[in-house]
Motif scaffolding. Structure first.
Motif, PDB file in Angstrom:
ATOM      1  N   UNK A 168      12.982  80.997 -59.495  1.00  0.00           N
ATOM      2  CA  UNK A 168      11.497  81.769 -59.747  1.00  0.00           C
ATOM      3  C   UNK A 168      10.653  82.034 -58.421  1.00  0.00           C
ATOM      4  N   UNK A 169      11.197  81.930 -57.043  1.00  0.00           N
ATOM      5  CA  UNK A 169      10.194  82.007 -56.180  1.00  0.00           C
ATOM      6  C   UNK A 169      10.175  83.492 -55.922  1.00  0.00           C
ATOM      7  N   UNK A 170      11.246  84.239 -56.323  1.00  0.00           N
ATOM      8  CA  UNK A 170      11.454  85.602 -55.971  1.00  0.00           C
ATOM      9  C   UNK A 170      10.400  86.518 -56.638  1.00  0.00           C
ATOM     10  N   UNK A 171      10.378  85.907 -57.904  1.00  0.00           N
ATOM     11  CA  UNK A 171       9.403  86.836 -58.741  1.00  0.00           C
ATOM     12  C   UNK A 171       7.813  86.875 -58.460  1.00  0.00           C
ATOM     13  N   UNK A 172       7.383  85.863 -57.332  1.00  0.00           N
ATOM     14  CA  UNK A 172       6.263  85.573 -57.153  1.00  0.00           C
ATOM     15  C   UNK A 172       5.420  87.052 -56.457  1.00  0.00           C
ATOM     16  N   UNK A 173       6.283  87.683 -55.740  1.00  0.00           N
ATOM     17  CA  UNK A 173       6.010  88.877 -55.182  1.00  0.00           C
ATOM     18  C   UNK A 173       5.461  90.185 -56.194  1.00  0.00           C
ATOM     19  N   UNK A 174       5.939  89.847 -57.391  1.00  0.00           N
ATOM     20  CA  UNK A 174       5.679  90.742 -58.622  1.00  0.00           C
ATOM     21  C   UNK A 174       4.426  90.218 -59.413  1.00  0.00           C
ATOM     22  N   UNK A 175       3.787  89.152 -58.796  1.00  0.00           N
ATOM     23  CA  UNK A 175       2.604  88.551 -59.232  1.00  0.00           C
ATOM     24  C   UNK A 175       3.145  87.997 -60.653  1.00  0.00           C
ATOM     25  N   UNK A 176       4.234  87.312 -60.877  1.00  0.00           N
ATOM     26  CA  UNK A 176       4.579  86.513 -61.928  1.00  0.00           C
ATOM     27  C   UNK A 176       4.756  84.867 -61.477  1.00  0.00           C
ATOM     28  N   UNK A 189      19.006  78.729 -58.431  1.00  0.00           N
ATOM     29  CA  UNK A 189      18.923  78.961 -57.199  1.00  0.00           C
ATOM     30  C   UNK A 189      17.680  78.040 -56.796  1.00  0.00           C
ATOM     31  N   UNK A 190      17.897  77.053 -55.867  1.00  0.00           N
ATOM     32  CA  UNK A 190      16.842  75.977 -55.601  1.00  0.00           C
ATOM     33  C   UNK A 190      16.290  76.290 -54.159  1.00  0.00           C
ATOM     34  N   UNK A 191      15.205  76.820 -54.241  1.00  0.00           N
ATOM     35  CA  UNK A 191      14.551  76.768 -52.862  1.00  0.00           C
ATOM     36  C   UNK A 191      13.139  76.846 -53.134  1.00  0.00           C
ATOM     37  N   UNK A 192      12.261  76.064 -52.200  1.00  0.00           N
ATOM     38  CA  UNK A 192      10.867  75.689 -52.331  1.00  0.00           C
ATOM     39  C   UNK A 192      10.127  77.041 -51.413  1.00  0.00           C
ATOM     40  N   UNK A 193       8.711  77.046 -51.694  1.00  0.00           N
ATOM     41  CA  UNK A 193       8.295  78.214 -51.000  1.00  0.00           C
ATOM     42  C   UNK A 193       6.534  77.751 -51.058  1.00  0.00           C
ATOM     43  N   UNK A 194       6.020  78.295 -50.171  1.00  0.00           N
ATOM     44  CA  UNK A 194       4.489  78.126 -50.135  1.00  0.00           C
ATOM     45  C   UNK A 194       3.822  79.142 -49.586  1.00  0.00           C
ATOM     46  N   UNK A 248      10.437  72.875 -47.066  1.00  0.00           N
ATOM     47  CA  UNK A 248      11.307  71.976 -47.588  1.00  0.00           C
ATOM     48  C   UNK A 248      10.971  71.530 -48.882  1.00  0.00           C
ATOM     49  N   UNK A 249      12.190  71.334 -49.640  1.00  0.00           N
ATOM     50  CA  UNK A 249      11.867  71.107 -51.080  1.00  0.00           C
ATOM     51  C   UNK A 249      11.140  69.956 -51.371  1.00  0.00           C
ATOM     52  N   UNK A 250      10.304  70.185 -52.381  1.00  0.00           N
ATOM     53  CA  UNK A 250       9.198  68.987 -52.725  1.00  0.00           C
ATOM     54  C   UNK A 250       7.737  69.250 -51.904  1.00  0.00           C
ATOM     55  N   UNK A 251       7.988  70.265 -51.148  1.00  0.00           N
ATOM     56  CA  UNK A 251       6.571  70.241 -50.178  1.00  0.00           C
ATOM     57  C   UNK A 251       5.846  71.557 -50.702  1.00  0.00           C
ATOM     58  N   UNK A 252       6.359  72.329 -51.374  1.00  0.00           N
ATOM     59  CA  UNK A 252       5.590  73.387 -51.699  1.00  0.00           C
ATOM     60  C   UNK A 252       5.381  73.643 -53.325  1.00  0.00           C
TER      61      UNK A 252
END
Length: 266
Positions: free
Chosen positions: A161-169, A186-191, A207-211
């Motif tokens: 789901x982090x990838x789709x933020x750049x499409x404003x989703x 795919x598990x990756x956190x983002x901020x 880090x996972x859980x901080x974003x």
């Protein structure tokens, strides 16, 4: 359901910036040392150059370590996907991740459906699942149009789901929409962080859980335990100003933290 690690969790340690880039065997061993159960060889084109003997050695090494292997590539052209199906057979892989677009091919929805209709039946016959990843170049609605039109239990969505933020989703919207069709996570956190002078933002990993990733919400919605869906650790770790050693050390720490977090949430 099992937890694992992708080549993307070793992004810097396999890059040209590494004094001695890690090999696949190095990454296999590290995954086992971190108590991972799956290793996803993702966007690692060198694998296409391996002969049968080298592929057999990789398969045996993974088996000796108790690792399940997965593959990842890009594109939906039938010849390419069938090449990866052949690699999957030789490596004992039952899941291949791909993405709709490549550098020289950006098919529309109708073309993607037609191309995948040629390849997915071969995957199904071989007992291999093909998943298309959520990302910003293709809207989630279009991706789901393709998945629903091809309509095969061996074809679905690799949820990131982090990838789709750049499409404003919104990540939560992507999770809800794709949940019935997810075959891999795919598990990756983002901020977002403010840039100097508060002039814009940087969107990067953390880090996972901080974003911003609601991992528990994603798990509750997709139900990977019940459905046998593997969760694969990745990162968006920026290069560190202190150089390679600091970057490599942090990359390892993030992976270790992610696996421990996933194990605790099980």
């Amino acid at each position: 359901m099992a937890y694992g690690i992708s080549t993307y969790a070793y992004f810097w340690r396999i890059s040209a910036r590494a004094p001695r880039p890690l090999t696949l065997l190095d990454m296999f061993q590290d995954t086992r040392d971190l108590c991972g159960e799956v290793f996803q060889i993702c966007d690692y084109p060198d694998i296409e150059t391996y002969d049968d003997a080298r592929l057999a050695d990789l398969r045996a090494a993974a088996a000796d370590l108790g690792l399940t292997l997965e593959l990842g590539t890009r594109g939906v052209r039938p010849a390419h996907l069938l090449r990866y199906l052949d690699l999957a057979a030789k490596l004992g892989v039952t899941l291949v991740r791909s993405m709709t677009n490549t550098a020289d091919h950006r098919p529309g929805t109708d073309e993607a459906i037609a191309l995948l209709a040629d390849s997915v039946p071969a995957y199904a016959d071989a007992g291999v699942t093909l998943g298309l990843e959520t990302y910003e170049q293709v809207s989630t609605d279009d991706l789901l149009t393709v998945v629903r039109a091809v309509d095969d239990p061996h074809f679905g969505v690799v949820l990131d789901p982090g990838n789709s933020v750049a499409r404003l989703e919104r990540p939560a919207d992507v999770v809800r929409a794709t949940a019935p069709h997810v075959v891999n996570i795919h598990v990756k956190d983002f901020a977002f962080t403010r840039r100097d002078g508060w002039v814009g933002f940087t969107y990067a990993g953390c880090p996972l859980g901080e974003g911003l990733l609601d991992h528990q919400g994603m798990v509750d919605t997709v139900r990977p335990d019940e459905r046998g869906i593997h969760q694969i650790v990745e990162h968006w770790l920026p290069w560190q100003d202190d150089g390679f050693d600091a970057t490599a050390r942090l990359e390892h720490q993030w992976t270790q933290h992610s696996i421990k977090t996933l194990k605790r949430s099980k």
